[in-house]
Design a protein around this motif. Sequence first.
Motif, PDB file in Angstrom:
ATOM      1  N   ARG A 273      51.651  47.692  42.990  1.00 44.95           N
ATOM      2  CA  ARG A 273      52.456  48.770  42.240  1.00 44.95           C
ATOM      3  C   ARG A 273      52.797  48.345  40.870  1.00 44.95           C
ATOM      4  NH1 ARG A 273      57.830  47.419  40.733  1.00 44.95           N
ATOM      5  NH2 ARG A 273      57.723  45.287  41.638  1.00 44.95           N
ATOM      6  N   VAL A 274      52.586  47.363  40.555  1.00 40.42           N
ATOM      7  CA  VAL A 274      52.633  46.965  38.953  1.00 40.42           C
ATOM      8  C   VAL A 274      51.299  46.495  38.320  1.00 40.42           C
ATOM      9  CG1 VAL A 274      54.970  45.945  39.295  1.00 40.42           C
ATOM     10  CG2 VAL A 274      53.054  44.294  39.468  1.00 40.42           C
ATOM     11  N   GLN A 275      50.200  46.500  39.056  1.00 44.13           N
ATOM     12  CA  GLN A 275      48.847  46.156  38.533  1.00 44.13           C
ATOM     13  C   GLN A 275      47.874  46.595  39.535  1.00 44.13           C
ATOM     14  OE1 GLN A 275      48.631  41.737  37.776  1.00 44.13           O
ATOM     15  NE2 GLN A 275      48.253  42.431  35.587  1.00 44.13           N
ATOM     16  N   PRO A 276      47.962  48.217  39.416  1.00 37.24           N
ATOM     17  CA  PRO A 276      47.016  48.843  40.285  1.00 37.24           C
ATOM     18  C   PRO A 276      45.366  48.575  40.003  1.00 37.24           C
ATOM     19  CG  PRO A 276      48.122  50.294  38.915  1.00 37.24           C
ATOM     20  CD  PRO A 276      48.895  48.893  38.878  1.00 37.24           C
ATOM     21  N   GLU A 277      45.271  48.298  38.759  1.00 35.05           N
ATOM     22  CA  GLU A 277      43.864  48.022  38.216  1.00 35.05           C
ATOM     23  C   GLU A 277      43.299  47.072  38.760  1.00 35.05           C
ATOM     24  OE1 GLU A 277      46.602  47.619  36.362  1.00 35.05           O
ATOM     25  OE2 GLU A 277      46.656  45.646  35.238  1.00 35.05           O
ATOM     26  N   LEU A 278      44.211  45.992  39.374  1.00 33.70           N
ATOM     27  CA  LEU A 278      43.331  44.760  40.081  1.00 33.70           C
ATOM     28  C   LEU A 278      43.162  44.857  41.555  1.00 33.70           C
ATOM     29  CD1 LEU A 278      45.780  41.942  38.507  1.00 33.70           C
ATOM     30  CD2 LEU A 278      43.543  42.720  37.574  1.00 33.70           C
ATOM     31  N   TRP A 279      43.531  45.760  42.181  1.00 33.02           N
ATOM     32  CA  TRP A 279      43.315  46.227  43.603  1.00 33.02           C
ATOM     33  C   TRP A 279      42.352  47.484  43.719  1.00 33.02           C
ATOM     34  CZ3 TRP A 279      45.689  42.946  46.849  1.00 33.02           C
ATOM     35  CH2 TRP A 279      46.861  42.149  46.409  1.00 33.02           C
ATOM     36  N   THR A 280      41.385  47.549  42.875  1.00 29.15           N
ATOM     37  CA  THR A 280      40.372  48.544  42.819  1.00 29.15           C
ATOM     38  C   THR A 280      38.928  48.102  43.616  1.00 29.15           C
ATOM     39  OG1 THR A 280      39.832  48.030  40.513  1.00 29.15           O
ATOM     40  CG2 THR A 280      41.315  49.731  41.124  1.00 29.15           C
ATOM     41  N   GLU A 281      38.218  49.052  43.603  1.00 30.65           N
ATOM     42  CA  GLU A 281      36.765  48.943  43.869  1.00 30.65           C
ATOM     43  C   GLU A 281      36.067  47.828  43.062  1.00 30.65           C
ATOM     44  OE1 GLU A 281      34.097  52.165  45.438  1.00 30.65           O
ATOM     45  OE2 GLU A 281      35.890  53.184  46.332  1.00 30.65           O
ATOM     46  N   SER A 282      36.131  48.146  41.627  1.00 35.29           N
ATOM     47  CA  SER A 282      35.389  47.489  40.691  1.00 35.29           C
ATOM     48  C   SER A 282      35.994  45.922  40.726  1.00 35.29           C
ATOM     49  CB  SER A 282      35.772  48.009  39.267  1.00 35.29           C
ATOM     50  OG  SER A 282      36.995  47.848  38.903  1.00 35.29           O
ATOM     51  N   ILE A 283      36.993  45.670  40.919  1.00 34.48           N
ATOM     52  CA  ILE A 283      37.708  44.212  41.137  1.00 34.48           C
ATOM     53  C   ILE A 283      37.037  43.535  42.468  1.00 34.48           C
ATOM     54  CG2 ILE A 283      39.528  42.563  41.714  1.00 34.48           C
ATOM     55  CD1 ILE A 283      39.212  43.162  38.758  1.00 34.48           C
ATOM     56  N   PHE A 284      37.113  44.500  43.599  1.00 32.59           N
ATOM     57  CA  PHE A 284      36.720  43.976  45.054  1.00 32.59           C
ATOM     58  C   PHE A 284      35.183  43.640  44.805  1.00 32.59           C
ATOM     59  CE2 PHE A 284      40.945  45.476  46.428  1.00 32.59           C
ATOM     60  CZ  PHE A 284      41.339  44.529  46.595  1.00 32.59           C
ATOM     61  N   LYS A 285      34.531  44.469  44.072  1.00 32.99           N
ATOM     62  CA  LYS A 285      32.961  44.360  43.982  1.00 32.99           C
ATOM     63  C   LYS A 285      32.678  43.032  43.361  1.00 32.99           C
ATOM     64  CE  LYS A 285      29.113  47.264  42.693  1.00 32.99           C
ATOM     65  NZ  LYS A 285      28.144  46.570  43.419  1.00 32.99           N
ATOM     66  N   LEU A 286      33.517  42.421  42.256  1.00 35.72           N
ATOM     67  CA  LEU A 286      33.207  41.180  41.817  1.00 35.72           C
ATOM     68  C   LEU A 286      33.600  40.073  42.778  1.00 35.72           C
ATOM     69  CD1 LEU A 286      35.046  41.654  38.263  1.00 35.72           C
ATOM     70  CD2 LEU A 286      32.727  41.972  38.810  1.00 35.72           C
ATOM     71  N   MET A 287      34.483  40.430  43.657  1.00 33.28           N
ATOM     72  CA  MET A 287      34.848  39.421  44.773  1.00 33.28           C
ATOM     73  C   MET A 287      33.882  39.457  45.633  1.00 33.28           C
ATOM     74  SD  MET A 287      37.782  38.320  43.551  1.00 33.28           S
ATOM     75  CE  MET A 287      37.429  38.672  42.134  1.00 33.28           C
ATOM     76  N   PHE A 288      33.221  40.566  46.127  1.00 33.73           N
ATOM     77  CA  PHE A 288      32.260  40.217  47.289  1.00 33.73           C
ATOM     78  C   PHE A 288      30.923  39.670  46.641  1.00 33.73           C
ATOM     79  CE2 PHE A 288      28.761  42.424  49.603  1.00 33.73           C
ATOM     80  CZ  PHE A 288      29.219  42.731  50.592  1.00 33.73           C
ATOM     81  N   GLU A 289      30.695  39.968  45.438  1.00 35.89           N
ATOM     82  CA  GLU A 289      29.499  39.239  44.708  1.00 35.89           C
ATOM     83  C   GLU A 289      29.860  37.813  44.707  1.00 35.89           C
ATOM     84  OE1 GLU A 289      26.389  39.805  43.357  1.00 35.89           O
ATOM     85  OE2 GLU A 289      26.747  41.707  44.490  1.00 35.89           O
ATOM     86  N   ALA A 290      30.989  37.263  44.640  1.00 34.07           N
ATOM     87  CA  ALA A 290      31.369  35.799  44.180  1.00 34.07           C
ATOM     88  C   ALA A 290      31.478  34.996  45.546  1.00 34.07           C
ATOM     89  CB  ALA A 290      32.887  35.856  43.553  1.00 34.07           C
ATOM     90  N   LEU A 291      31.768  36.029  46.818  1.00 29.89           N
ATOM     91  CA  LEU A 291      31.346  35.188  47.850  1.00 29.89           C
ATOM     92  C   LEU A 291      30.232  34.931  48.392  1.00 29.89           C
ATOM     93  CD1 LEU A 291      34.276  36.989  50.053  1.00 29.89           C
ATOM     94  CD2 LEU A 291      34.184  34.644  49.681  1.00 29.89           C
ATOM     95  N   LYS A 292      29.908  33.858  49.129  1.00 31.62           N
ATOM     96  CA  LYS A 292      28.806  33.629  49.918  1.00 31.62           C
ATOM     97  C   LYS A 292      28.571  34.522  51.049  1.00 31.62           C
ATOM     98  CE  LYS A 292      28.157  28.984  48.691  1.00 31.62           C
ATOM     99  NZ  LYS A 292      27.900  27.567  48.936  1.00 31.62           N
ATOM    100  N   PRO A 293      27.490  34.958  51.778  1.00 28.64           N
ATOM    101  CA  PRO A 293      27.586  35.579  53.052  1.00 28.64           C
ATOM    102  C   PRO A 293      28.527  35.125  54.053  1.00 28.64           C
ATOM    103  CG  PRO A 293      25.355  35.552  52.258  1.00 28.64           C
ATOM    104  CD  PRO A 293      26.185  34.417  51.292  1.00 28.64           C
TER     105      PRO A 293
END
Length: 216
Positions: free
Chosen positions: A154-174
């Motif tokens: 609601r307050v920071q919609p830009e942090l719940w986007t595909e571009s941020i989750f892509k960084l999270m996906f990359e940061a994780l190990k399989p």
Amino acid sequence: MTDDGSVTIHLPEWNEQYHSKHGAIAEAIHVFIEAGLEHWILKNPKHEISILEIGFGTGLNAFLTCLEATKKDLQINYSGIEAYPISGEEIRQLNYASLLNASEESFLKLHQSNWGISSEISQNFTLSKREQFFSEIKDSNLYNVIFFDAFGARVQPELWTESIFKLMFEALKPNGVLVTYSAKGSVRRAMQAVGFSVERLPGPPGKREMLRATRV
Ligand SMILES: C[S@@+](CC[C@H](N)C(=O)[O-])C[C@H]1O[C@@H](n2cnc3c(N)ncnc32)[C@H](O)[C@@H]1O
């Protein structure tokens, strides 16, 4: 003051809190410790775990994790990302150590450790705090678990986007997992769009559901 007696920080300009009003400690234990850390331990016998926190904030999630590491004799490397560290005055008003029957000194150690370097907080817990924006995270294949604890969409919609989750996906190990208190459909779809497999789980007090995303 939240419903379980633990305090949080309220931002009047956004009408937003760092934690759930229904219980800061209750929410942190349910979402991050039980659905995140404990889930990982059940599935992975090796007790050396690397965790990334999105939004170090008050240090509550880090503190609970540090206590779990000692209790269960885990080796945890914890990285906390935070663009706007809280003030000394705010730290002094946090009542987590006394409510958790833990040492105030060890809680303060988390806040006193330097930014940008790795510090041994206990034999079982090493902390690296990084003062940076989430969008600047470039870690690749490093973490087993991500605690995604940004302010709400609601307050920071830009942090719940595909571009941020892509960084999270990359940061994780399989097989790595990301847990968050949010259960929004748009958030779940953004996670799925970047490749996560997403589960809806029962939420913490006051919330019907939460999400856990796995990098399969
Ligand atoms: C919900 S609070 C985190 C609560 C924290 N996990 C705790 O246990 O206290 C969200 C945090 O994200 C930080 N933050 C907000 N926008 C950010 C951004 N773009 N990059 C990095 N940190 C940000 C805020 O300063 C705040 O500490």
